[in-house]
Each structure stands twice: as structure tokens, then as C-alpha cells.
Design a protein around this motif. Structure first.
Motif, mmCIF file in Angstrom:
data_model
loop_
_atom_site.group_PDB
_atom_site.id
_atom_site.type_symbol
_atom_site.label_atom_id
_atom_site.label_comp_id
_atom_site.label_asym_id
_atom_site.label_seq_id
_atom_site.Cartn_x
_atom_site.Cartn_y
_atom_site.Cartn_z
ATOM 1 N N GLY A 118 0.801 -1.221 0.000
ATOM 2 C CA GLY A 118 0.000 0.000 0.000
ATOM 3 C C GLY A 118 0.829 1.265 0.000
ATOM 4 O O GLY A 118 0.393 2.287 0.533
ATOM 5 N N VAL A 119 2.007 1.221 -0.593
ATOM 6 C CA VAL A 119 2.909 2.377 -0.619
ATOM 7 C C VAL A 119 2.422 3.389 -1.656
ATOM 8 O O VAL A 119 1.966 3.024 -2.748
ATOM 9 C CB VAL A 119 4.343 1.920 -0.943
ATOM 10 N N LEU A 120 2.500 4.673 -1.299
ATOM 11 C CA LEU A 120 2.146 5.723 -2.246
ATOM 12 C C LEU A 120 3.217 5.817 -3.323
ATOM 13 O O LEU A 120 4.396 6.013 -3.011
ATOM 14 C CB LEU A 120 2.005 7.067 -1.522
ATOM 15 N N PRO A 121 2.864 5.679 -4.609
ATOM 16 C CA PRO A 121 3.871 5.754 -5.679
ATOM 17 C C PRO A 121 4.607 7.094 -5.653
ATOM 18 O O PRO A 121 4.007 8.152 -5.487
ATOM 19 C CB PRO A 121 3.041 5.594 -6.960
ATOM 20 N N GLY A 122 5.909 7.015 -5.785
ATOM 21 C CA GLY A 122 6.720 8.223 -5.806
ATOM 22 C C GLY A 122 7.052 8.793 -4.446
ATOM 23 O O GLY A 122 7.666 9.860 -4.359
ATOM 24 N N SER A 123 6.661 8.114 -3.381
ATOM 25 C CA SER A 123 6.905 8.645 -2.033
ATOM 26 C C SER A 123 8.097 8.004 -1.340
ATOM 27 O O SER A 123 8.372 8.318 -0.184
ATOM 28 C CB SER A 123 5.660 8.442 -1.163
ATOM 29 N N VAL A 124 8.801 7.108 -2.006
ATOM 30 C CA VAL A 124 9.885 6.374 -1.363
ATOM 31 C C VAL A 124 11.167 7.206 -1.378
ATOM 32 O O VAL A 124 11.558 7.748 -2.410
ATOM 33 C CB VAL A 124 10.124 5.024 -2.070
ATOM 34 N N ALA A 125 11.790 7.316 -0.217
ATOM 35 C CA ALA A 125 13.097 7.965 -0.084
ATOM 36 C C ALA A 125 14.023 7.007 0.646
ATOM 37 O O ALA A 125 13.605 6.316 1.575
ATOM 38 C CB ALA A 125 12.977 9.276 0.687
ATOM 39 N N ILE A 126 15.288 6.952 0.234
ATOM 40 C CA ILE A 126 16.255 6.061 0.873
ATOM 41 C C ILE A 126 17.412 6.882 1.420
ATOM 42 O O ILE A 126 17.689 7.989 0.947
ATOM 43 C CB ILE A 126 16.783 4.988 -0.104
ATOM 44 N N THR A 127 18.068 6.336 2.433
ATOM 45 C CA THR A 127 19.253 6.988 2.982
ATOM 46 C C THR A 127 20.378 6.921 1.958
ATOM 47 O O THR A 127 20.383 6.051 1.079
ATOM 48 C CB THR A 127 19.691 6.294 4.286
ATOM 49 N N PRO A 128 21.355 7.850 2.029
ATOM 50 C CA PRO A 128 22.430 7.841 1.035
ATOM 51 C C PRO A 128 23.178 6.521 0.943
ATOM 52 O O PRO A 128 23.652 6.158 -0.138
ATOM 53 C CB PRO A 128 23.352 8.971 1.524
ATOM 54 N N ASP A 129 23.283 5.790 2.048
ATOM 55 C CA ASP A 129 23.957 4.492 2.002
ATOM 56 C C ASP A 129 23.011 3.352 1.661
ATOM 57 O O ASP A 129 23.409 2.180 1.689
ATOM 58 C CB ASP A 129 24.656 4.203 3.326
ATOM 59 N N ALA A 130 21.751 3.686 1.322
ATOM 60 C CA ALA A 130 20.735 2.691 0.947
ATOM 61 C C ALA A 130 20.530 1.657 2.047
ATOM 62 O O ALA A 130 20.178 0.518 1.770
ATOM 63 C CB ALA A 130 21.094 2.001 -0.375
ATOM 64 N N ASP A 131 20.703 2.066 3.295
ATOM 65 C CA ASP A 131 20.534 1.152 4.416
ATOM 66 C C ASP A 131 19.078 1.108 4.891
ATOM 67 O O ASP A 131 18.594 0.080 5.345
ATOM 68 C CB ASP A 131 21.461 1.562 5.567
ATOM 69 N N SER A 132 18.405 2.245 4.807
ATOM 70 C CA SER A 132 17.018 2.340 5.277
ATOM 71 C C SER A 132 16.206 3.133 4.272
ATOM 72 O O SER A 132 16.747 3.803 3.390
ATOM 73 C CB SER A 132 16.948 3.018 6.655
ATOM 74 N N THR A 133 14.887 3.072 4.432
ATOM 75 C CA THR A 133 13.995 3.800 3.550
ATOM 76 C C THR A 133 12.822 4.352 4.336
ATOM 77 O O THR A 133 12.438 3.807 5.376
ATOM 78 C CB THR A 133 13.480 2.895 2.410
ATOM 79 N N ALA A 134 12.276 5.448 3.846
ATOM 80 C CA ALA A 134 11.046 6.012 4.389
ATOM 81 C C ALA A 134 10.052 6.150 3.246
ATOM 82 O O ALA A 134 10.437 6.412 2.102
ATOM 83 C CB ALA A 134 11.305 7.369 5.040
ATOM 84 N N PHE A 135 8.775 5.968 3.554
ATOM 85 C CA PHE A 135 7.761 5.998 2.502
ATOM 86 C C PHE A 135 6.413 6.316 3.131
ATOM 87 O O PHE A 135 6.238 6.271 4.362
ATOM 88 C CB PHE A 135 7.701 4.650 1.771
ATOM 89 N N MET A 162 6.210 6.015 7.148
ATOM 90 C CA MET A 162 6.810 4.813 7.720
ATOM 91 C C MET A 162 8.316 4.830 7.476
ATOM 92 O O MET A 162 8.794 5.322 6.450
ATOM 93 C CB MET A 162 6.213 3.559 7.090
ATOM 94 N N LEU A 163 9.043 4.295 8.440
ATOM 95 C CA LEU A 163 10.481 4.110 8.297
ATOM 96 C C LEU A 163 10.777 2.624 8.328
ATOM 97 O O LEU A 163 10.325 1.912 9.234
ATOM 98 C CB LEU A 163 11.248 4.806 9.426
ATOM 99 N N TYR A 164 11.529 2.140 7.335
ATOM 100 C CA TYR A 164 11.907 0.731 7.293
ATOM 101 C C TYR A 164 13.401 0.629 7.503
ATOM 102 O O TYR A 164 14.202 1.081 6.691
ATOM 103 C CB TYR A 164 11.523 0.082 5.961
ATOM 104 N N ASP A 165 13.788 0.046 8.653
ATOM 105 C CA ASP A 165 15.184 -0.261 8.923
ATOM 106 C C ASP A 165 15.345 -1.774 8.858
ATOM 107 O O ASP A 165 15.677 -2.345 7.832
ATOM 108 C CB ASP A 165 15.581 0.288 10.289
ATOM 109 N N GLN A 166 15.054 -2.456 9.940
ATOM 110 C CA GLN A 166 14.923 -3.908 9.897
ATOM 111 C C GLN A 166 13.458 -4.319 9.780
ATOM 112 O O GLN A 166 13.146 -5.422 9.379
ATOM 113 C CB GLN A 166 15.550 -4.527 11.150
#
Length: 470
Positions: free
Chosen positions: A379-396, A407-411
Motif C-alpha cells: 500500500g505504498v504511495l507511488p513516488g513517495s519512497v526515499a532512501i538513505t544515502p547508504d541505501a541502508d534504510s527507507t522512508a515511505f 513509515m520508516l523501514y530499517d529492519q
């Protein structure tokens, strides 16, 4: 001493007989060779050597500790945030500092303000590297101007003014700009410009449409020009000279720079066969191409510091994510046969991608080598995904009834805000801070917080287009 041959008396110190020249034999006691005393390693010598080595090691450790303390006590460069605020139909450019609520107006009173993209990242930002200042585009009436605000300056300077829109990209130090302008005759033009605006702009491409990208090394650029339906993709140096034709009359061809700008990932469609060709181009020797795969791909790019590439592969069954390790030529296919694929990659080992499934957008993560495929959210909003510069985590943004939850996705996925706006959040360079919008009663407010949700601060009402300095 008497000579044994001629019996002539000779002085005791003589070596030869004075009469016949015979070699005289001295007494055993006088002629006995004195044995040389062999040098033996001294235990004290080795002890002194060991102590000297230990002393040098101690000095090195003390110096390293001192440097660490100096670095620890030295003031860390502040993490800056740029945002746009709209009030009474006027747009202002504001600056804020991470963890603080105060804002400073850098530029105000324009009909519209937008940013250029940073070469090598394709990320819209006003910040120049190393805290050198800001670079942004402002429109007032029918006039659009590119401004540069150097650190310490009170007012920005105009780099270039145009009667139409100005888009483009810039090198991290702001010394080279590659701009797209549209002329009154409808033609698109690509121009090279120095960051201070002291030299006349140099046109490097004109056509019905113009697309381009600047190398992170600012020594080359690729440019695609289309005229009367005919497309051409060229590699050009920083002086505007064409180095090689990458693809001719192939509008589907595309290229992407490596993080260091030394290589170009190039895909060209097949001429006599159904599959296209994927290759690596050495930008220093553009005539040399390393063939990688025969594949059909819509787009692609580098990941894991340039050690691997990702491809949006297309076949009759649909789209799929293809990961290719360059050193071993090992390819792994992920998410085969989907109807929609959107890839988000940085310079780390993780690749995040969106796929459409059952009317929803699902978000997944996978390592660059194809291992550890993980489901993140549905159910992610298209175009709303952002990732950390090291691609370790994402927010969406995640659908929550008629609202969106950040939402923040780490583990695992965890909520940060349940009143999030409809635009993508943005991470700071170290990944510790995040900027996002919240909407309440139709009013949008810009907030910042640590990635764990702590130190939450309201920055500005009506703020958007938030970008952290990097």
C-alpha cells in the motif's frame, strides 16, 4: 735468526733472507695466528631495539589518540535544510538547521522557485558541496533567473537570465552547469556554463527535445537530441566537443554514469535481432566498449559503489529486476513478470523497488548480489519512497484510509507520523535526520526529526520541497 738454506745470519725482524731471499720461518710462538673473536649478539642490544620499537608504537598511538580527540572536540558542520514556503502566492527560500526551529530567509518574493539536479545523483538540491553556498532558479513574471548565493554573501548574484524556463544539472562544486532552455521558436537548447557566469554560454545541443546528464567528474556529458523524429545519443567533453556517437537513430537507447564518472553504462536496441546490447564505456577512451549482456532494458544504473548494476528488464511476460555483478558477470533476476517496477538505489548494497500486485504497490528490498530479498510494506504511495544515502534504510508513505502514514523501514517498518503529507520525505547525508510534511485541516507543515522519531521539531507552516545539505 739463521737462514735454513744458506746459513746466513739475519736480523730477527727479517721476513726474507738478506742473502738468498728465502722466506724465513719465525718461531711457532711468534708466528701463531691470533684467532679473531666472533661477534655475538648482545642481549642488551636486542633489548634496546625492542624498547625503541615499543616507543615508536606508543608515539603513533598517542598521535592517533590526539587527532581523535581534536576531531571529537571540533565543531561538527551543521546539517542544513532548505525549504520553500508559500505565503500570499509568493515563494521564499528558507534555511534551517537540524534540531532547531529557527529559519532564515535566503531569498524571497518570487512567483516560483525550483532547484537544479546534482550531477551523479540526479537529485534536486540548492546546496553546493563543502558549504560553498546555494544555487537555485527563480521566476518573476516572464523572466527566469539562475541565482548563486555564496556562503557569507548577503545577496545572491545572477548567473544567467532567460525568458523561458531553466532546468538542468550542476557539478558538486558549482563550477560547471549544464542547462536546458526552451527558445521562442520552440526549440530546446542544452548549454554549458561556468558557475560564476563569467563566460558566455556554450551550446552543445539543439533539437525538438534535449536530454542530458553531467559526469560527476565534470569532464564529460552525454546528450540526446531529437530532430524531426530522429534521435542521436552523443558523448561530449566539457568543451563541447563530440567524443563519440553512442547511438544513432535509436530513441530507446539510454546511458548512466558510474559513481566515479569513469564509466558509462550504455544500452542500445538491437538492429538485426530482438534483444538489445548492454555494454560499459570507458569515458577516458570512449571507443572502447565492454559487452555485458544481450538484453532488453528500459533503464538501469550502478549500485554498491559501482561494483554492480541493476536493470529494468522487459520481456513478453512483463518487467523484472535484473542485478548484474560486473566482476563475475553473475546475473540474478528478481520479481519476474510484474506489470509495474520502480527502482530506488543508492551507493550502498541494498536496492529497494516497488511492484504492483493486486491493485496495491508493494515495496521490497534486496542486496545488490540478489541475496536477502525482503518484503517491506504493502500500500505504498507511488513516488513517495526515499532512501538513505547508504541505501541502508527507507522512508515511505503508506495508505491509511483517506490519509497517509509516514513509515520508516530499517529492519522492520515502524510509523513516524500518522498525519503525513503527500510528498516524499528526505534524509540527511548521514541518514540521522528526516524532513517530512504533515497535513492537518488542509494546512501543510514541515517537520524534522531523528530517524527514530526523537527530537521532533516543527520548522515552518506551508513549507515543502525540503532538501538536506550533503
Amino acid at each position: 735468526m739463521r737462514c735454513p738454506r744458506c746459513h746466513t745470519e739475519c736480523p730477527e725482524e727479517s721476513v726474507f733472507c738478506v742473502a738468498c731471499g728465502h722466506a724465513l720461518a719465525h718461531s711457532a710462538a711468534g708466528n701463531a695466528a691470533v684467532p679473531l673473536r666472533q661477534a655475538r649478539p648482545s642481549s642488551r642490544r636486542w633489548l634496546r631495539l625492542a624498547l625503541a620499537v615499543l616507543g615508536c608504537a606508543a608515539l603513533v598511538l598517542l598521535a592517533a589518540g590526539a587527532l581523535w580527540l581534536v576531531k571529537l572536540r571540533a565543531p561538527r558542520p551543521s546539517v542544513r535544510l532548505a525549504l520553500l514556503q508559500t505565503q500570499d502566492n509568493r515563494v521564499s527560500l528558507l534555511l534551517a538547521t537540524a534540531g532547531q526551529t529557527e529559519t532564515v530567509q535566503a531569498f524571497g518574493g518570487a512567483d516560483d522557485i525550483h532547484y537544479l539536479t546534482l550531477a551523479g545523483q540526479e537529485r534536486a538540491t540548492p546546496f553546493l558541496a563543502g558549504g560553498r553556498g546555494l544555487l537555485f532558479v527563480a521566476t518573476e513574471g516572464l523572466t527566469t533567473s539562475l541565482y548563486r548565493l555564496d556562503t557569507g554573501a548577503e545577496t545572491p548574484t545572477v548567473v544567467i537570465t532567460h525568458s523561458g524556463d531553466i532546468r538542468g544539472t550542476f557539478s558538486s562544486d558549482g563550477q560547471l552547469l549544464l542547462l536546458h532552455t526552451r527558445e521562442q521558436d520552440g526549440q530546446s537548447r542544452a548549454v554549458l556554463l561556468d558557475g560564476q557566469g563569467k563566460k558566455a554560454p556554450q551550446t552543445v545541443g539543439v533539437g525538438d527535445t534535449v536530454e542530458f546528464a553531467l559526469s560527476p567528474r565534470k569532464d564529460t556529458l552525454w546528450i540526446r537530441t531529437t530532430r524531426s523524429g530522429r534521435s542521436r545519443l552523443d558523448l561530449v567533453d566539457a568543451k563541447g566537443n563530440t567524443l563519440t556517437v553512442l547511438a544513432d537513430d535509436a530513441p530507446q537507447a539510454w546511458a548512466a554514469y558510474s559513481p566515479d564518472g569513469k564509466r558509462l553504462l550504455l544500452w542500445t536496441p538491437g538492429i538485426t535481432q530482438s534483444l538489445g546490447s548492454l555494454s560499459l564505456v570507458d569515458t577516458g577512451h570512449p571507443q572502447q566498449r565492454q559487452a555485458l549482456l544481450a538484453v532488453n532494458a528500459r533503464c538501469g544504473g550502478f549500485v554498491d559503489g559501482g561494483r554492480s548494476v541493476w536493470l529494468d528488464r522487459v520481456d513478453p511476460q512483463g518487467q523484472s529486476l535484473l542485478l548484474l555483478e560486473l566482476s563475475s558477470q553473475r546475473a540474478v533476476e528478481v520479481a519476474n513478470g510484474v506489470t509495474r517496477l520502480q527502482v530506488h538505489s543508492g551507493q550502498g548494497r541494498n536496492v529497494f523497488f516497488e511492484v504492483e500486485s493486486g491493485g496495491y504497490i508493494d515495496l521490497y528490498a534486496v542486496q545488490a548480489d540478489g541475496r536477502r530479498l525482503r518484503f517491506c510494506a504493502r500500500g505504498v504511495l507511488p513516488g513517495s519512497v526515499a532512501i538513505t544515502p547508504d541505501a541502508d534504510s527507507t522512508a515511505f508513505l503508506l495508505a491509511d484510509g483517506n490519509a497517509w502514514t509516514l513509515m520508516l523501514y530499517d529492519q522492520q517498518a515502524a510509523p513516524l507520523s500518522n498525519r503525513a503529507g503527500s510528498t516524499a520525505p528526505d534524509f540527511s547525508a548521514d541518514g540521522d535526520w528526516i524532513a517530512f510534511e504533515e497535513t492537518s485541516s488542509g494546512t501543510s507543515t514541515l517537520w524534522t526529526s531523528r530517524r527514530d522519531g526523537s527530537k521532533r521539531r516543527m520548522v515552518a507552516p506551508g513549507g515543502d520541497a525540503a532538501v538536506w545539505s550533503r
